[in-house]
Write an enzyme that holds these catalytic residues in place. Structure first.
Site, PDB file in Angstrom:
ATOM      1  N   GLU A 146      -8.138   3.148  -4.328  1.00 19.82           N
ATOM      2  CA  GLU A 146      -7.011   3.045  -3.332  1.00 19.82           C
ATOM      3  C   GLU A 146      -7.358   3.682  -1.890  1.00 19.82           C
ATOM      4  O   GLU A 146      -8.053   4.868  -2.030  1.00 19.82           O
ATOM      5  CB  GLU A 146      -5.627   3.712  -3.864  1.00 19.82           C
ATOM      6  CG  GLU A 146      -4.208   3.192  -3.155  1.00 19.82           C
ATOM      7  CD  GLU A 146      -4.175   4.107  -1.855  1.00 19.82           C
ATOM      8  OE1 GLU A 146      -3.977   3.373  -0.734  1.00 19.82           O
ATOM      9  OE2 GLU A 146      -4.501   5.324  -1.892  1.00 19.82           O
TER      10      GLU A 146
ATOM     11  N   ASP B 178      -2.808  -4.796   5.016  1.00 20.16           N
ATOM     12  CA  ASP B 178      -1.317  -5.239   4.595  1.00 20.16           C
ATOM     13  C   ASP B 178      -0.475  -4.807   5.558  1.00 20.16           C
ATOM     14  O   ASP B 178      -0.178  -3.464   5.616  1.00 20.16           O
ATOM     15  CB  ASP B 178      -0.973  -5.255   3.310  1.00 20.16           C
ATOM     16  CG  ASP B 178      -1.860  -5.740   2.232  1.00 20.16           C
ATOM     17  OD1 ASP B 178      -2.538  -6.951   2.484  1.00 20.16           O
ATOM     18  OD2 ASP B 178      -2.104  -5.256   1.056  1.00 20.16           O
TER      19      ASP B 178
ATOM     20  N   LYS C 237       8.600  -5.339   6.382  1.00 16.49           N
ATOM     21  CA  LYS C 237      10.098  -5.025   6.176  1.00 16.49           C
ATOM     22  C   LYS C 237      10.081  -3.377   6.335  1.00 16.49           C
ATOM     23  O   LYS C 237       9.335  -2.731   5.673  1.00 16.49           O
ATOM     24  CB  LYS C 237      10.431  -5.198   4.785  1.00 16.49           C
ATOM     25  CG  LYS C 237      10.477  -7.014   4.615  1.00 16.49           C
ATOM     26  CD  LYS C 237      11.280  -7.054   3.443  1.00 16.49           C
ATOM     27  CE  LYS C 237      11.574  -8.702   3.397  1.00 16.49           C
ATOM     28  NZ  LYS C 237      10.867  -9.377   2.021  1.00 16.49           N
TER      29      LYS C 237
ATOM     30  N   ASP D 109      -2.917  -8.985  12.925  1.00 15.84           N
ATOM     31  CA  ASP D 109      -2.345 -10.171  13.336  1.00 15.84           C
ATOM     32  C   ASP D 109      -0.760  -9.809  13.545  1.00 15.84           C
ATOM     33  O   ASP D 109      -0.130 -10.513  14.287  1.00 15.84           O
ATOM     34  CB  ASP D 109      -2.392 -11.179  12.625  1.00 15.84           C
ATOM     35  CG  ASP D 109      -1.653 -11.230  11.105  1.00 15.84           C
ATOM     36  OD1 ASP D 109      -1.817 -10.324  10.541  1.00 15.84           O
ATOM     37  OD2 ASP D 109      -0.679 -11.720  10.967  1.00 15.84           O
TER      38      ASP D 109
HETATM   39  C1  LIG Z   1      -4.784  -8.903   4.133  1.00 16.44           C
HETATM   40  S1  LIG Z   1      -6.070  -8.603   3.175  1.00 16.44           S
HETATM   41  C2  LIG Z   1      -7.566  -8.516   4.564  1.00 16.44           C
HETATM   42  C3  LIG Z   1      -9.105  -8.418   3.691  1.00 16.44           C
HETATM   43  C4  LIG Z   1     -10.107  -8.324   4.661  1.00 16.44           C
HETATM   44  N1  LIG Z   1     -10.188  -7.182   5.377  1.00 16.44           N
HETATM   45  C5  LIG Z   1     -10.278  -9.579   5.556  1.00 16.44           C
HETATM   46  O1  LIG Z   1      -9.678  -9.208   6.871  1.00 16.44           O
HETATM   47  O2  LIG Z   1     -10.511 -10.628   5.271  1.00 16.44           O
HETATM   48  C6  LIG Z   1      -5.924  -6.915   2.621  1.00 16.44           C
HETATM   49  C7  LIG Z   1      -6.893  -6.353   1.551  1.00 16.44           C
HETATM   50  O3  LIG Z   1      -6.700  -4.907   1.396  1.00 16.44           O
HETATM   51  C8  LIG Z   1      -6.695  -4.485   0.127  1.00 16.44           C
HETATM   52  N2  LIG Z   1      -5.900  -3.442   0.095  1.00 16.44           N
HETATM   53  C9  LIG Z   1      -4.595  -3.361   0.510  1.00 16.44           C
HETATM   54  N3  LIG Z   1      -3.953  -2.101   0.371  1.00 16.44           N
HETATM   55  C10 LIG Z   1      -4.924  -1.274  -0.166  1.00 16.44           C
HETATM   56  C11 LIG Z   1      -5.104  -0.051  -0.715  1.00 16.44           C
HETATM   57  N4  LIG Z   1      -4.093   0.862  -0.262  1.00 16.44           N
HETATM   58  N5  LIG Z   1      -6.373   0.213  -0.854  1.00 16.44           N
HETATM   59  C12 LIG Z   1      -7.061  -0.407  -1.083  1.00 16.44           C
HETATM   60  N6  LIG Z   1      -7.369  -1.855  -0.954  1.00 16.44           N
HETATM   61  C13 LIG Z   1      -6.158  -2.194  -0.509  1.00 16.44           C
HETATM   62  C14 LIG Z   1      -5.887  -5.907  -0.508  1.00 16.44           C
HETATM   63  O4  LIG Z   1      -6.138  -5.938  -1.858  1.00 16.44           O
HETATM   64  C15 LIG Z   1      -6.479  -7.006   0.217  1.00 16.44           C
HETATM   65  O5  LIG Z   1      -7.937  -7.542  -0.297  1.00 16.44           O
END
Ligand SMILES: C[S@@+](CC[C@H](N)C(=O)[O-])C[C@H]1O[C@@H](n2cnc3c(N)ncnc32)[C@H](O)[C@@H]1O
Length: 195
Positions: A83, A106, A110, A142
């Protein structure tokens, strides 16, 4: 390459030794939430003088990126399944990272989910603690609300600069989707203020 690029720490509670992870002392850049790895692979190929670590919690994605790294024969890219805020807070030593790339994190739009956002005051402090002097945090999203939130939590601790201009091949998988959909993308390169 026969060996997996996924690094398995022997101790998940102690800071990592980059020399042990990469086998050399080149500057380390970290892609937090590397997803399908497009940016990580492009970077490792374009900048052989730097080491790149992709941090991702989804195991299936990580295994796919691992295959791509091995197929490409990249020796300066490694992966860690963890994480992201735990990683920066507990597994990174002081002033040891040249750059973080946090691309399309992410957004948790909300209000009741805002606590899940990666960008929080404590996380920003850990970014500062772990960056080398002059080190950068490159951000893209975005989501306009999340971008405003990021600017707010970074303010005072980091100076906001114009984003790096990169070639089209450096686009992440999510970026391609958002750009194709005509979305406006917030981008910045934050450099730590001297304290
Ligand atoms: C919206 S995707 C963007 C992926 C990549 N950076 C891209 O721009 O194509 C967000 C990624 O971050 C990972 N992720 C989200 N929160 C995370 C966290 N707290 N720790 C590790 N990975 C995380 C998700 O599993 C996902 O693969």
């Amino acid at each position: 390459l026969n060996e997996s690029a996924i690094y398995k720490p022997t101790d998940w509670l102690a800071p990592l030794d980059w020399r042990e992870v990469f086998g050399n002392d080149r500057p380390v850049e970290i892609d937090l939430g590397c997803g399908k790895g497009g940016f990580l692979l492009w970077s490792a190929d374009a900048r052989p003088d730097h080491n790149f670590l992709g941090v991702e919690r989804q195991l299936v994605r990580l295994h796919k990126v691992d295959k791509k790294i091995r197929r490409a024969g990249l020796t300066n890219a490694r992966l860690l399944r963890v994480e992201a805020s735990y990683f920066v807070g507990k597994l990174v030593t002081d002033h040891s990272v040249a750059a973080y790339h946090i691309l399309f994190p992410d957004p948790w739009p909300k209000r009741r989910h805002a606590k899940h956002r990666l960008f929080q005051a404590a996380f920003v402090d850990e970014l500062r603690r772990t960056l080398t002097p002059g080190g950068a945090v490159n951000v893209a999203t975005d989501d306009a609300d999340y971008f405003a939130h990021i600017q707010k939590v970074m303010a005072g601790k980091f100076a906001e600069n114009a984003p790096e201009i990169l070639p089209a091949e450096a686009m992440t998988e999510f970026e391609k989707i958002f750009v194709a959909a005509g979305k406006t993308i917030g981008r910045a390169r934050f450099i730590g203020n001297k304290s």
